[in-house]
Structure formats: C-alpha cells, structure tokens
Design a protein around this motif. Structure first.
Motif, PDB file in Angstrom:
ATOM      1  N   HIS A  67       0.817  -1.216   0.000  1.00  0.00           N
ATOM      2  CA  HIS A  67       0.000   0.000   0.000  1.00  0.00           C
ATOM      3  C   HIS A  67       0.853   1.270   0.000  1.00  0.00           C
ATOM      4  O   HIS A  67       0.531   2.249  -0.689  1.00  0.00           O
ATOM      5  N   ARG A  68       1.941   1.277   0.754  1.00  0.00           N
ATOM      6  CA  ARG A  68       2.769   2.481   0.836  1.00  0.00           C
ATOM      7  C   ARG A  68       3.437   2.773  -0.505  1.00  0.00           C
ATOM      8  O   ARG A  68       3.521   3.925  -0.944  1.00  0.00           O
ATOM      9  N   ARG A  69       3.918   1.723  -1.178  1.00  0.00           N
ATOM     10  CA  ARG A  69       4.501   1.914  -2.513  1.00  0.00           C
ATOM     11  C   ARG A  69       3.440   2.437  -3.489  1.00  0.00           C
ATOM     12  O   ARG A  69       3.709   3.291  -4.334  1.00  0.00           O
ATOM     13  N   TYR A  70       2.225   1.924  -3.351  1.00  0.00           N
ATOM     14  CA  TYR A  70       1.120   2.353  -4.218  1.00  0.00           C
ATOM     15  C   TYR A  70       0.803   3.839  -3.997  1.00  0.00           C
ATOM     16  O   TYR A  70       0.654   4.606  -4.968  1.00  0.00           O
ATOM     17  N   TYR A  71       0.715   4.266  -2.722  1.00  0.00           N
ATOM     18  CA  TYR A  71       0.404   5.672  -2.429  1.00  0.00           C
ATOM     19  C   TYR A  71       1.497   6.593  -2.961  1.00  0.00           C
ATOM     20  O   TYR A  71       1.220   7.683  -3.476  1.00  0.00           O
ATOM     21  N   CYS A  72       2.765   6.164  -2.828  1.00  0.00           N
ATOM     22  CA  CYS A  72       3.863   6.967  -3.364  1.00  0.00           C
ATOM     23  C   CYS A  72       3.745   7.108  -4.879  1.00  0.00           C
ATOM     24  O   CYS A  72       3.924   8.194  -5.437  1.00  0.00           O
ATOM     25  N   ALA A  73       3.452   5.998  -5.551  1.00  0.00           N
ATOM     26  CA  ALA A  73       3.313   6.018  -7.007  1.00  0.00           C
ATOM     27  C   ALA A  73       2.188   6.953  -7.444  1.00  0.00           C
ATOM     28  O   ALA A  73       2.321   7.687  -8.435  1.00  0.00           O
ATOM     29  N   LYS A  74       1.082   6.934  -6.705  1.00  0.00           N
ATOM     30  CA  LYS A  74      -0.041   7.815  -7.050  1.00  0.00           C
ATOM     31  C   LYS A  74       0.359   9.279  -6.889  1.00  0.00           C
ATOM     32  O   LYS A  74       0.053  10.113  -7.741  1.00  0.00           O
ATOM     33  N   GLU A  75       1.049   9.601  -5.780  1.00  0.00           N
ATOM     34  CA  GLU A  75       1.448  10.989  -5.548  1.00  0.00           C
ATOM     35  C   GLU A  75       2.457  11.462  -6.589  1.00  0.00           C
ATOM     36  O   GLU A  75       2.525  12.650  -6.893  1.00  0.00           O
ATOM     37  N   LEU A  76       3.238  10.527  -7.115  1.00  0.00           N
ATOM     38  CA  LEU A  76       4.242  10.872  -8.123  1.00  0.00           C
ATOM     39  C   LEU A  76       3.683  10.771  -9.552  1.00  0.00           C
ATOM     40  O   LEU A  76       4.428  10.889 -10.518  1.00  0.00           O
ATOM     41  N   ASN A  77       2.375  10.512  -9.625  1.00  0.00           N
ATOM     42  CA  ASN A  77       1.676  10.464 -10.914  1.00  0.00           C
ATOM     43  C   ASN A  77       2.201   9.367 -11.856  1.00  0.00           C
ATOM     44  O   ASN A  77       2.274   9.557 -13.086  1.00  0.00           O
ATOM     45  N   PHE A  78       2.547   8.212 -11.279  1.00  0.00           N
ATOM     46  CA  PHE A  78       2.925   7.070 -12.112  1.00  0.00           C
ATOM     47  C   PHE A  78       1.695   6.599 -12.889  1.00  0.00           C
ATOM     48  O   PHE A  78       0.596   6.553 -12.352  1.00  0.00           O
ATOM     49  N   GLU A  79       1.902   6.219 -14.130  1.00  0.00           N
ATOM     50  CA  GLU A  79       0.799   5.686 -14.931  1.00  0.00           C
ATOM     51  C   GLU A  79       0.641   4.179 -14.725  1.00  0.00           C
ATOM     52  O   GLU A  79      -0.454   3.632 -14.901  1.00  0.00           O
ATOM     53  N   ALA A  80       1.743   3.489 -14.366  1.00  0.00           N
ATOM     54  CA  ALA A  80       1.701   2.041 -14.173  1.00  0.00           C
ATOM     55  C   ALA A  80       2.626   1.658 -13.022  1.00  0.00           C
ATOM     56  O   ALA A  80       3.558   2.398 -12.690  1.00  0.00           O
ATOM     57  N   VAL A  81       2.358   0.511 -12.404  1.00  0.00           N
ATOM     58  CA  VAL A  81       3.179   0.020 -11.301  1.00  0.00           C
ATOM     59  C   VAL A  81       3.476  -1.462 -11.521  1.00  0.00           C
ATOM     60  O   VAL A  81       2.625  -2.208 -12.016  1.00  0.00           O
ATOM     61  N   PRO A  82       4.691  -1.910 -11.152  1.00  0.00           N
ATOM     62  CA  PRO A  82       5.016  -3.335 -11.287  1.00  0.00           C
ATOM     63  C   PRO A  82       4.258  -4.143 -10.235  1.00  0.00           C
ATOM     64  O   PRO A  82       4.218  -3.766  -9.057  1.00  0.00           O
TER      65      PRO A  82
END
Length: 298
Positions: A67-82
C-alpha cells in the motif's frame, strides 16, 4: 489445513486498475510522514519491489501487500506500477497471504496483528485459536491472546463512540490503555471511566480539555513506579487538573534520573566492569556535590 501453492505472474499494471484494500490492518499506511523517505526513493529509483495484488474481477486488482509503494506512485503520478499478480483468491486465502507477506516485511504492531488474525479467523471459518495458529506459525496461546486483545479493543472503541468523543481523543485513550495499572484501589476500567468523566464535562473542575492531556497521563503511567502516589491523588481528586499532575511529575523527574544513574553504576560495579577515567571523574563530581548538599545533615 495447508495453504495450496498458487502461481502468480509479474507485469506492469495501469495504476487506475489497482485498488487499495479497505480492510488493510496496517496503521494508516497513507500517513504523509511515514511515506516521506519512501517517496524520495521511489521518485529516484522507481518501485524496486513489485506490489502484490490479486485479480478480483477481470481487469481489476486489489492490493495484498504494498500500500505504501502504491500511495507513493499515485502521488508521483505514475501511470503504471510493477505487480505480482495472483488469480482471484478466496477470502480466507487472501487473509493468510496478506498476513504472511506483511509480517515478513515489517513486524505487526499488536493491534494490527490482532485485527488481521480476527479477520483471518472469520474468513477461514476457524473455530478455535489452535486451528488458526496452524495457519500463522504463532503459538496457540499467543493466537488466543491476540484474539482477546481485539475483543477488548472493540469493547473500548464502542464505549468511546457512545461518549461522543472525537477521533483524537479516541486514538489517545486507545494508546493509553495498555499502560494503565491498578492505582490506589482503582481497577483499569475504573481509571478509564474516571478519565472519560473528565472529558468535556462542565460539572468537573479538573476537566480534560484536549487529547494532549491524555498523553501526559500516559507518560505518568509509564513511570508508575515513580509517580504512583501522584497518580493516586489525581484520580481521586476531581478538582485536580492534568497541568498540576504534569508539574508534580516534572518535579519528581530529577529523582527518577538520579535513580537510573545510580542503578547503572551499581550494575556496572557488580559485573566487575571497569569504569573509564571520564566516568570516574563524573562520580567524583557527584560525590563532591552530594557532600556539599548534605553537609548540614552530617
């Protein structure tokens, strides 16, 4: 009951196809303070460890761990996550895998573990602590203790809700309870009631005005061996405010520090450990000052 081997795949997923688990037991994984250092790392290096998810419906995925990696990715505007992608898991299997993965990454806090075990028990249909323990590797007695802790917390939270307390008060009282001990004939539940009666109660002179004062009470209970008498006076005197309790504990703080220093020196001497020249110099200063303070009494 053994956990079956379930194969997974590894691929990047569009971030808008991934959802948080609303029943995640971890304590506030989206807290900005907790995310600060991780967010810096993710911004610089990307997500180094894939997020673990399960496919709930075709094209939709829920997070098991990360979840923490996911929240960081969202805040950084990642379009995709591994992501490591499991097929649709039944509720019991989901709870077992989440518990195992998150426990390996960072040990559970007691209440987080209690909440996770309680959900696992319900989803697996376990009828005893022994049956649940076989799924987690915990002992039967430890599993039973965590389940009991969860029951206690639910009871306390219901009491706080009935009182109409805001979230900050509820949080601080939940944090206070594990530190409470019997004082001057008052049991833990009676102490909680005494504290609750002083919150937002205009009929009590020693009213507790904010949740910060609950933290002061907790600090006194943490050092109950030193502040037990002061706490007894506070709990039995409805006129006494938390500020007075704090002032009295601060005056006694010097004694506490001196007791710790004496205990440390005594342990070192008893073990036969040599004192350094600097430590000996400090002891000489203490002895000299003590002789001056007690000079009139000798």
């Amino acid at each position: 009951m053994d956990t079956e081997i379930i194969n997974y795949t590894l691929k990047d997923l569009p971030i808008d196809k991934v959802e948080c688990d609303m029943h995640q037991p971890r304590d506030n994984p989206s807290n900005p303070i907790a995310l600060k250092s991780l967010k810096t790392s993710v911004a610089k290096h990307g997500i180094q460890q894939p997020i673990t998810v399960t496919e709930t419906t075709p094209g939709r995925f829920i997070i098991i761990d990360g979840h923490r990696r996911y929240y960081c990715a969202k805040e950084l505007n990642f379009e995709a996550v591994p992501c490591l992608i499991y097929p649709n898991l039944n509720p019991g299997e989901f709870e077992v895998r989440r518990y195992a993965m998150q426990n390996l990454r960072r040990p559970w806090k007691p209440l987080e573990r209690a909440d996770s075990l309680n959900r696992m028990k319900d989803k697996l249909g376990c009828t005893s602590a022994r049956e649940l323990a076989l799924q987690t590797g915990l002992s039967e007695s430890a599993t039973a203790d965590y389940l009991h802790l969860r029951d206690q917390q639910l009871h306390l939270l219901n009491r706080l809700a009935d009182r109409g307390l805001n979230g900050s008060f509820q949080t601080e009282i939940v944090r206070l309870k594990p530190h409470l001990r019997k004082v001057a004939g008052l049991e833990v539940d009676e102490i909680i009631n005494t504290i609750l009666d002083r919150i937002n109660n205009d009929k009590v002179s020693g009213i507790i005005k904010n949740s910060k004062e609950i933290r002061i009470i907790k600090s006194a209970f943490i050092r109950i061996d030193l502040y037990g008498d002061i706490l007894a006076v506070y709990l039995h005197d409805p006129e006494m405010r938390v500020k007075e309790l704090e002032e009295q504990t601060l005056r006694n703080g010097f004694s506490w520090d001196m007791q710790k220093g004496v205990a440390t020196m005594a342990r070192k001497q008893a073990s036969g450990e040599r004192f350094t020249d600097k430590e000996k110099d400090v002891v000489r200063q203490i002895v000299k000052l003590g002789q001056e303070i007690l000079g009139d009494e000798s």
